[in-house]
Design a protein around this motif. Structure first.
Motif, short mmCIF file in Angstrom:
data_model
loop_
_atom_site.label_atom_id
_atom_site.label_comp_id
_atom_site.label_asym_id
_atom_site.label_seq_id
_atom_site.Cartn_x
_atom_site.Cartn_y
_atom_site.Cartn_z
N GLY A 113 50.45 51.05 41.52
CA GLY A 113 50.98 49.73 41.22
C GLY A 113 51.55 49.04 42.44
O GLY A 113 51.36 47.83 42.64
N THR A 114 52.25 49.80 43.28
CA THR A 114 52.81 49.23 44.50
C THR A 114 51.72 48.78 45.47
O THR A 114 51.80 47.70 46.06
N VAL A 115 50.69 49.61 45.62
CA VAL A 115 49.58 49.25 46.52
C VAL A 115 48.88 47.99 46.01
O VAL A 115 48.55 47.08 46.80
N LEU A 116 48.65 47.90 44.71
CA LEU A 116 48.00 46.71 44.15
C LEU A 116 48.87 45.47 44.36
O LEU A 116 48.37 44.40 44.72
N GLY A 117 50.18 45.61 44.13
CA GLY A 117 51.08 44.47 44.33
C GLY A 117 51.14 44.04 45.78
O GLY A 117 51.07 42.84 46.09
N TRP A 118 51.27 44.99 46.68
CA TRP A 118 51.31 44.66 48.11
C TRP A 118 49.97 44.09 48.60
O TRP A 118 49.94 43.19 49.45
N THR A 119 48.87 44.62 48.06
CA THR A 119 47.56 44.07 48.43
C THR A 119 47.44 42.62 48.01
O THR A 119 46.93 41.78 48.76
N TRP A 120 47.94 42.31 46.82
CA TRP A 120 47.93 40.93 46.35
C TRP A 120 48.72 40.02 47.31
O TRP A 120 48.25 38.95 47.68
N LEU A 121 49.91 40.46 47.71
CA LEU A 121 50.71 39.64 48.61
C LEU A 121 50.08 39.52 49.99
O LEU A 121 50.15 38.46 50.62
N LEU A 122 49.43 40.59 50.46
CA LEU A 122 48.80 40.54 51.78
C LEU A 122 47.62 39.58 51.82
O LEU A 122 47.41 38.88 52.81
N PHE A 123 46.84 39.54 50.75
CA PHE A 123 45.65 38.68 50.71
C PHE A 123 45.93 37.35 50.03
O PHE A 123 45.00 36.66 49.62
N LEU A 124 47.22 37.00 49.93
CA LEU A 124 47.58 35.79 49.22
C LEU A 124 47.01 34.53 49.87
O LEU A 124 46.62 33.59 49.19
N SER A 125 46.93 34.52 51.17
CA SER A 125 46.48 33.29 51.85
C SER A 125 44.97 33.16 51.88
O SER A 125 44.43 32.05 51.78
N SER A 126 44.23 34.26 52.00
CA SER A 126 42.79 34.18 52.22
C SER A 126 41.94 34.48 51.00
O SER A 126 40.92 33.83 50.76
N GLN A 127 42.35 35.47 50.19
CA GLN A 127 41.50 35.93 49.10
C GLN A 127 42.11 35.74 47.71
O GLN A 127 41.58 36.26 46.73
N ALA A 128 43.22 35.01 47.62
CA ALA A 128 43.91 34.89 46.33
C ALA A 128 43.03 34.24 45.28
O ALA A 128 42.98 34.66 44.13
N ASN A 129 42.28 33.20 45.65
CA ASN A 129 41.43 32.49 44.69
C ASN A 129 40.35 33.41 44.14
O ASN A 129 40.08 33.43 42.93
N HIS A 130 39.73 34.21 45.01
CA HIS A 130 38.69 35.14 44.56
C HIS A 130 39.29 36.23 43.68
O HIS A 130 38.68 36.63 42.68
N MET A 131 40.49 36.69 44.04
CA MET A 131 41.13 37.73 43.24
C MET A 131 41.44 37.24 41.84
O MET A 131 41.28 37.96 40.85
#
Length: 503
Positions: A113-131
Motif C-alpha cells: 500500500g505504501t509503495v502504491l501510494g508513493w508511486t502515485w505521488l511520484l508520477f503525479l505530474s507526468s502519468q496521473a491522467n493515464h493512471m
C-alpha cells in the motif's frame, strides 16, 4: 468565451437554484478578488470546533490502542499469554496460532500500500491522467477476476459479493461515460496546481508514514485476532470492529491532509500565485497547526459520514440517469435521491475548504459551501463532475491489489484464513492509497469553491481552463433549464388529460 468582470451584487447570494438554472453564466458576475484577499489577510479568530467529536475520536483511539496491544500480546510467541481464553471458553476452537504467524502478512499489505501510494505521488505530474484512466477501466475487470478466484476457492458468499460489485461498477462507468472527458480536464488542472506546491507533497508523505506507524499497531492486534482460538464468527466480529476504527482513523488523517492542502490551494488562487507578495508567511505551517488543533474536531466529525454519503450519492445519480420511463422505479429512486441530497447539504467534502479558510464548524461549513454552489449555479457543474468517483476507483484498485498480494501469500501458508487476511489487508491498502489521492481531491474542491466565490481567480490562474469550465457550466444550466420546461409541460399535459377524460 468572456465572462463579465463586474462584482457580485449584494442580492446574488439570495438567488435560488431554480432561477439560476435559467441564467446564462456569462452574466453571473464575480466578487472582487481584492476584497477576498483582504478578508483572508485579516485572519479570523480561531475557536475550537466540534469538541465533542474530538473527544469521542480520542477516546476510541486510546481504547483501541489498549485493545490491540492486549489482543496482539495474548498470542505473541506463546498461546494465551494473558490467559484471555478462559473468558471465551464457549466459543473456543481447537486451532492454535501465534501473532507472529500472521503479522508478516499484514506487513506485506502495509508495504504494498505504501509503495502504491508513493508511486502515485511520484508520477503525479507526468502519468496521473493515464493512471486515473487505467483505474476507471480496469477496476471492473479486476473485481470480476477476484470474484472468479473466490468461487474457485469455494468462498461463494464473497464471490457473489465481488461479482455484484463488478456489475455495479460496470453500470456506473457506463452511466457516466459521457462525463469522463470533463472529469479528466478538472483532474489535470488539479494535478497542475498540486504539483506547483511541492511542500504539500511532503505533507502527504509525512502523513503516510504516520498512517503506516498506526497500521503497525493495528495489524499487531488484527494478527492476534486471526491467530486466536475463538470461532470464525467471533473473529469476524472483532475484525469488523477493528476495521471500523481503522477506517475512521484513516479518514481523519486523509481529511487532515485535505484541510491542509485546501487551505494552501485557496490561498494561492486568492493571492494570484505562490510567490505573490501578499501571500501570508508560513502559510503551510499555519494550515497544519489549525488542522491538528482548532479544526481537528470538525475533521473527526465529518470523517464519520462524508465518504459513505458521497459514495451513495454517486451510485444513485448514475442509476437515476439510466432508469428511463419506469415511473414506479423512478419514484423510489427520486425519494432516495432527495434524501441523500438533503444529507449532502450537511455532509460534503467542500466543507473542508471552508474549515481551512475560516475555521467554522463542519455542518456550518458544509451548509455554506452548498448554498454558495446553489446561489451561483456552480452546483450544476459539481453534480456533473465525477472526479471524486474516479479518485475513489483508484483507491479501490490500490486496495484490491494490496489485498490480492497478502491473500495469495496467505493462501500458500494458511488457506483457511485467506478471506480474513485479504479483506483487512485490502482496507489497509485503500487507506494508504487514499492518502495519496486526497491531495488531488483537495485541489479539485478548492478550485470549485474559488470558481463559485470569484470566477476571475480561476481566469487569472489558467485562462484556458476557465473558458472550458465556463462553457461546460453554460451547457449544464441550459440542460437543466430544458429539463425543467419538459417536466412542467408533461405535468400540464397530464392535468389537462385528467380534466378532459370525465367529459
Amino acid at each position: 468565451m468572456n465572462i463579465s468582470q463586474s462584482s457580485y451584487s449584494s442580492s446574488s447570494s439570495s438567488v435560488n437554484s431554480a432561477s439560476v438554472a435559467t441564467a446564462d453564466p456569462n452574466v453571473i458576475s464575480s466578487r472582487r478578488s481584492a476584497d477576498s484577499s483582504q478578508t483572508l489577510a485579516s485572519e479570523p479568530s480561531r475557536r475550537w470546533r466540534d469538541i465533542f467529536w474530538l473527544g469521542v475520536f480520542l477516546i476510541q483511539l486510546v481504547l483501541m490502542v489498549c485493545a490491540l496491544t492486549v489482543l496482539g500480546l495474548n498470542r505473541f510467541k506463546k498461546t494465551d499469554r494473558l490467559n484471555i481464553d478462559r473468558y471465551t471458553q464457549p466459543f473456543l476452537e481447537n486451532q492454535r496460532g501465534l501473532t507472529e504467524n500472521y503479522w508478516p502478512l499484514y506487513a506485506l499489505a502495509g508495504g504494498v500500500g505504501t509503495v502504491l501510494g508513493w508511486t502515485w505521488l511520484l508520477f503525479l505530474s507526468s502519468q496521473a491522467n493515464h493512471m486515473m484512466k487505467v483505474a476507471v477501466h480496469i477496476l471492473t475487470t479486476y473485481l470480476a477476476v477476484i470474484s472468479v478466484l473466490l468461487f474457485w476457492m469455494e468462498q461463494f458468499f464473497w464471490g457473489v459479493a465481488f461479482a455484484i460489485g463488478a456489475v455495479l461498477q460496470f453500470l456506473y462507468v457506463i452511466s457516466v461515460i459521457d462525463r469522463l472527458p470533463f472529469t479528466m480536464l478538472v483532474l489535470q488542472a488539479a494535478v497542475k496546481m498540486v504539483w506547483s506546491l511541492r511542500e504539500v507533497m511532503r505533507v502527504a508523505y509525512a502523513f503516510m508514514l504516520i498512517m503506516l506507524l498506526w497500521m503497525g499497531i493495528w495489524s499487531f492486534g488484527a494478527a492476534g485476532v486471526v491467530a486466536s482460538s475463538i470461532g470464525d464468527g467471533g473473529r469476524w466480529w472483532l475484525l469488523v470492529v477493528l476495521s471500523i476504527s481503522l477506517f475512521w482513523t484513516g479518514a481523519v488523517l486523509c481529511n487532515t491532509v485535505h484541510v491542509i492542502v485546501s487551505g494552501m490551494v485557496f490561498l494561492v488562487l486568492i493571492h494570484g500565485g505562490r510567490e505573490a507578495s501578499s501571500m501570508p508567511p508560513n502559510s503551510l505551517m499555519k494550515s497544519l497547526r489549525y488542522a491538528v488543533t482548532t479544526s481537528f474536531g470538525s475533521i473527526c466529525y465529518g470523517s464519520l459520514f462524508t465518504a459513505a454519503i458521497r459514495t451513495l450519492r454517486w451510485k444513485i445519480r448514475g442509476l437515476r440517469s439510466k432508469i428511463g420511463n419506469n415511473e414506479c422505479l423512478l419514484c423510489c429512486v427520486d425519494f432516495l435521491f432527495h434524501l441523500v441530497e438533503t444529507l449532502v447539504r450537511f455532509f460534503n467534502k467542500y466543507a473542508y475548504v471552508q474549515i481551512a479558510v475560516s475555521g467554522k464548524s463542519f455542518n456550518h461549513s458544509a451548509r455554506d459551501a452548498w448554498e454558495l454552489f446553489q446561489s451561483t449555479g456552480v452546483e450544476a457543474l459539481v453534480a456533473y463532475d465525477c472526479s471524486g468517483a474516479v479518485l475513489l476507483m483508484g483507491t479501490l484498485l490500490g486496495g484490491l491489489i494490496t489485498g490480492t498480494c497478502s491473500g495469495i501469500w496467505t493462501w500458500i501458508k494458511y488457506r483457511d484464513r485467506v478471506v480474513m487476511v485479504g479483506s483487512t489487508a485490502m482496507l489497509m491498502g485503500m487507506v494508504l492509497v487514499g492518502l495519496a489521492m486526497v491531495v488531488v481531491e483537495s485541489a479539485v474542491t478548492s478550485i470549485y469553491i474559488c470558481y463559485a466565490e470569484d470566477p476571475l481567480l480561476i481566469h487569472r490562474w489558467d485562462a484556458e481552463f476557465f473558458n472550458q469550465m465556463s462553457e461546460m457550466l453554460h451547457q449544464r444550466l441550459q440542460h437543466r433549464s430544458s429539463r425543467a420546461r419538459e417536466v412542467l409541460t408533461h405535468h400540464r399535459f397530464d392535468n389537462h388529460t385528467q380534466e378532459t377524460l370525465p367529459a
